[in-house]
Design a protein around this motif. Structure first.
Motif, PDB file in Angstrom:
ATOM      1  N   LEU A   1      28.377  55.746  15.508  1.00 33.09           N
ATOM      2  CA  LEU A   1      27.766  54.725  15.096  1.00 33.09           C
ATOM      3  C   LEU A   1      26.358  54.361  15.768  1.00 33.09           C
ATOM      4  O   LEU A   1      25.567  53.644  15.154  1.00 33.09           O
ATOM      5  CB  LEU A   1      28.633  53.300  15.040  1.00 33.09           C
ATOM      6  CG  LEU A   1      28.851  52.473  16.377  1.00 33.09           C
ATOM      7  CD1 LEU A   1      28.197  51.265  16.577  1.00 33.09           C
ATOM      8  CD2 LEU A   1      30.335  52.073  16.101  1.00 33.09           C
ATOM      9  N   PHE A   2      26.358  54.398  17.024  1.00 29.68           N
ATOM     10  CA  PHE A   2      25.194  54.227  17.868  1.00 29.68           C
ATOM     11  C   PHE A   2      24.237  55.445  17.601  1.00 29.68           C
ATOM     12  O   PHE A   2      22.844  54.906  17.560  1.00 29.68           O
ATOM     13  CB  PHE A   2      25.430  54.253  19.439  1.00 29.68           C
ATOM     14  CG  PHE A   2      26.324  52.990  19.800  1.00 29.68           C
ATOM     15  CD1 PHE A   2      25.980  51.633  19.515  1.00 29.68           C
ATOM     16  CD2 PHE A   2      27.629  53.200  20.396  1.00 29.68           C
ATOM     17  CE1 PHE A   2      26.716  50.885  19.839  1.00 29.68           C
ATOM     18  CE2 PHE A   2      28.537  52.218  20.607  1.00 29.68           C
ATOM     19  CZ  PHE A   2      28.068  51.030  20.545  1.00 29.68           C
ATOM     20  N   GLU A   3      24.585  56.439  17.264  1.00 27.80           N
ATOM     21  CA  GLU A   3      23.621  57.450  16.749  1.00 27.80           C
ATOM     22  C   GLU A   3      23.137  56.952  15.224  1.00 27.80           C
ATOM     23  O   GLU A   3      21.732  57.258  15.440  1.00 27.80           O
ATOM     24  CB  GLU A   3      24.123  59.022  16.647  1.00 27.80           C
ATOM     25  CG  GLU A   3      23.270  60.134  16.215  1.00 27.80           C
ATOM     26  CD  GLU A   3      24.167  61.351  16.245  1.00 27.80           C
ATOM     27  OE1 GLU A   3      23.429  62.451  16.212  1.00 27.80           O
ATOM     28  OE2 GLU A   3      25.305  61.588  16.224  1.00 27.80           O
ATOM     29  N   ALA A   4      23.752  56.562  14.708  1.00 20.92           N
ATOM     30  CA  ALA A   4      23.296  56.180  13.262  1.00 20.92           C
ATOM     31  C   ALA A   4      22.466  54.969  13.608  1.00 20.92           C
ATOM     32  O   ALA A   4      21.450  54.646  12.865  1.00 20.92           O
ATOM     33  CB  ALA A   4      24.360  55.642  12.277  1.00 20.92           C
ATOM     34  N   ALA A   5      22.779  54.062  14.466  1.00 23.38           N
ATOM     35  CA  ALA A   5      22.032  52.969  14.707  1.00 23.38           C
ATOM     36  C   ALA A   5      20.404  53.458  14.957  1.00 23.38           C
ATOM     37  O   ALA A   5      19.533  52.628  14.742  1.00 23.38           O
ATOM     38  CB  ALA A   5      22.486  51.863  15.688  1.00 23.38           C
ATOM     39  N   ALA A   6      20.617  54.109  16.148  1.00 20.30           N
ATOM     40  CA  ALA A   6      19.330  54.767  16.672  1.00 20.30           C
ATOM     41  C   ALA A   6      18.392  55.407  15.675  1.00 20.30           C
ATOM     42  O   ALA A   6      17.152  55.090  15.533  1.00 20.30           O
ATOM     43  CB  ALA A   6      19.508  55.901  17.772  1.00 20.30           C
TER      44      ALA A   6
ATOM     45  N   TYR B   1      18.585  55.160  12.485  1.00 17.08           N
ATOM     46  CA  TYR B   1      18.194  53.945  11.538  1.00 17.08           C
ATOM     47  C   TYR B   1      17.033  53.268  11.916  1.00 17.08           C
ATOM     48  O   TYR B   1      16.048  52.899  11.302  1.00 17.08           O
ATOM     49  CB  TYR B   1      19.393  53.011  11.227  1.00 17.08           C
ATOM     50  CG  TYR B   1      19.211  52.196   9.947  1.00 17.08           C
ATOM     51  CD1 TYR B   1      19.268  52.276   8.562  1.00 17.08           C
ATOM     52  CD2 TYR B   1      19.090  50.641  10.487  1.00 17.08           C
ATOM     53  CE1 TYR B   1      19.122  51.577   7.900  1.00 17.08           C
ATOM     54  CE2 TYR B   1      18.665  50.022   9.477  1.00 17.08           C
ATOM     55  CZ  TYR B   1      18.813  50.002   8.202  1.00 17.08           C
ATOM     56  OH  TYR B   1      18.695  49.050   7.034  1.00 17.08           O
ATOM     57  N   VAL B   2      17.140  52.531  13.093  1.00 14.34           N
ATOM     58  CA  VAL B   2      15.993  51.971  13.569  1.00 14.34           C
ATOM     59  C   VAL B   2      14.537  52.433  14.002  1.00 14.34           C
ATOM     60  O   VAL B   2      13.648  52.114  13.250  1.00 14.34           O
ATOM     61  CB  VAL B   2      16.451  51.194  14.704  1.00 14.34           C
ATOM     62  CG1 VAL B   2      15.449  50.407  15.676  1.00 14.34           C
ATOM     63  CG2 VAL B   2      17.619  50.120  14.766  1.00 14.34           C
ATOM     64  N   ALA B   3      14.692  53.814  14.472  1.00 13.34           N
ATOM     65  CA  ALA B   3      13.517  54.674  14.508  1.00 13.34           C
ATOM     66  C   ALA B   3      13.031  54.625  13.008  1.00 13.34           C
ATOM     67  O   ALA B   3      11.821  54.765  12.906  1.00 13.34           O
ATOM     68  CB  ALA B   3      14.089  55.874  15.212  1.00 13.34           C
TER      69      ALA B   3
ATOM     70  N   ARG C   1      15.056  58.814   5.762  1.00 15.52           N
ATOM     71  CA  ARG C   1      15.973  58.672   6.847  1.00 15.52           C
ATOM     72  C   ARG C   1      16.858  57.481   7.000  1.00 15.52           C
ATOM     73  O   ARG C   1      17.752  57.609   7.453  1.00 15.52           O
ATOM     74  CB  ARG C   1      14.839  59.227   8.024  1.00 15.52           C
ATOM     75  CG  ARG C   1      15.584  59.666   9.220  1.00 15.52           C
ATOM     76  CD  ARG C   1      16.148  61.051   9.314  1.00 15.52           C
ATOM     77  NE  ARG C   1      16.488  61.107  10.659  1.00 15.52           N
ATOM     78  CZ  ARG C   1      17.262  62.255  10.993  1.00 15.52           C
ATOM     79  NH1 ARG C   1      18.184  62.835  10.035  1.00 15.52           N
ATOM     80  NH2 ARG C   1      17.651  62.207  12.153  1.00 15.52           N
ATOM     81  N   ILE C   2      16.341  56.698   6.668  1.00 14.65           N
ATOM     82  CA  ILE C   2      17.114  54.994   6.616  1.00 14.65           C
ATOM     83  C   ILE C   2      18.239  55.486   5.605  1.00 14.65           C
ATOM     84  O   ILE C   2      19.331  54.932   6.248  1.00 14.65           O
ATOM     85  CB  ILE C   2      16.135  54.402   6.148  1.00 14.65           C
ATOM     86  CG1 ILE C   2      14.944  53.910   7.025  1.00 14.65           C
ATOM     87  CG2 ILE C   2      16.952  52.765   5.739  1.00 14.65           C
ATOM     88  CD1 ILE C   2      14.012  52.873   6.369  1.00 14.65           C
TER      89      ILE C   2
ATOM     90  N   LEU D   1      27.078  50.044  11.213  1.00 14.67           N
ATOM     91  CA  LEU D   1      25.776  50.027  11.468  1.00 14.67           C
ATOM     92  C   LEU D   1      25.075  48.674  11.826  1.00 14.67           C
ATOM     93  O   LEU D   1      24.272  48.835  12.758  1.00 14.67           O
ATOM     94  CB  LEU D   1      25.035  50.624   9.972  1.00 14.67           C
ATOM     95  CG  LEU D   1      23.498  50.915  10.132  1.00 14.67           C
ATOM     96  CD1 LEU D   1      23.367  51.969  11.049  1.00 14.67           C
ATOM     97  CD2 LEU D   1      22.893  51.386   8.896  1.00 14.67           C
ATOM     98  N   SER D   2      25.408  47.616  11.414  1.00 12.74           N
ATOM     99  CA  SER D   2      25.064  46.357  11.714  1.00 12.74           C
ATOM    100  C   SER D   2      25.461  45.942  13.277  1.00 12.74           C
ATOM    101  O   SER D   2      24.558  45.739  14.333  1.00 12.74           O
ATOM    102  CB  SER D   2      25.644  45.227  10.871  1.00 12.74           C
ATOM    103  OG  SER D   2      25.232  44.242  11.330  1.00 12.74           O
TER     104      SER D   2
END
Length: 105
Positions: free
Chosen positions: A38-43, A45-47, A56-57, A69-70
Motif C-alpha cells: 500500500l505504501f508503494e501504491a501511495a508513493a 499515486y502521489v508522484a 499512472r494515477i 490507498l487513502s
C-alpha cells in the motif's frame, strides 16, 4: 495536495467504471502476479498526481483498495511534513500550513 485528496474520493467510482468498461485493462490486471504494498501504491499515486499523469494515477489506484490507498497517502503526507519540518527547523504545523498556503496560526 487538495487535488490528491479530491481524486481519492473518486477512486472507488472510477475503478468500478474502468473495470466494467475496459476488458483489456481487466485482463492485464489479472495477469499481473505482483502484489503491491500500500505504501508503494501511495508513493506512485502521489508522484503521478504531482505531474498529472492520469494513466499512472489509475494504475496505482488499482493496486490496492481505496481505503488502503487513502491510508498510504495520509502516511506519506505525515512523513513528508515531518521530514520538511526537521529540514527547515520548523514545527510540522507551520510546514503544513505553509505547504497549503494558509496564514500562520
Amino acid at each position: 495536495m487538495s487535488g490528491i485528496f479530491g481524486r481519492l474520493r473518486t477512486i472507488g467510482r472510477r475503478t468500478t467504471a474502468a473495470d466494467s468498461g475496459e476488458p483489456s485493462r481487466q485482463a492485464a490486471l489479472k495477469e499481473r502476479k505482483r502484489t503491491y504494498n500500500l505504501f508503494e501504491a501511495a508513493a506512485v499515486y502521489v508522484a503521478a498526481c504531482a505531474v498529472d499523469d492520469q494513466e499512472r494515477i489509475d494504475e496505482a489506484a488499482a493496486w490496492v483498495s481505496p481505503e488502503a490507498l487513502s491510508f498510504g497517502v495520509n502516511e506519506l503526507a505525515c512523513r513528508a511534513v515531518v521530514a520538511l519540518a526537521r529540514e527547515r527547523d520548523e514545527s510540522p504545523q507551520e510546514v503544513a500550513r505553509t505547504l497549503l498556503g494558509l496564514p500562520a496560526a
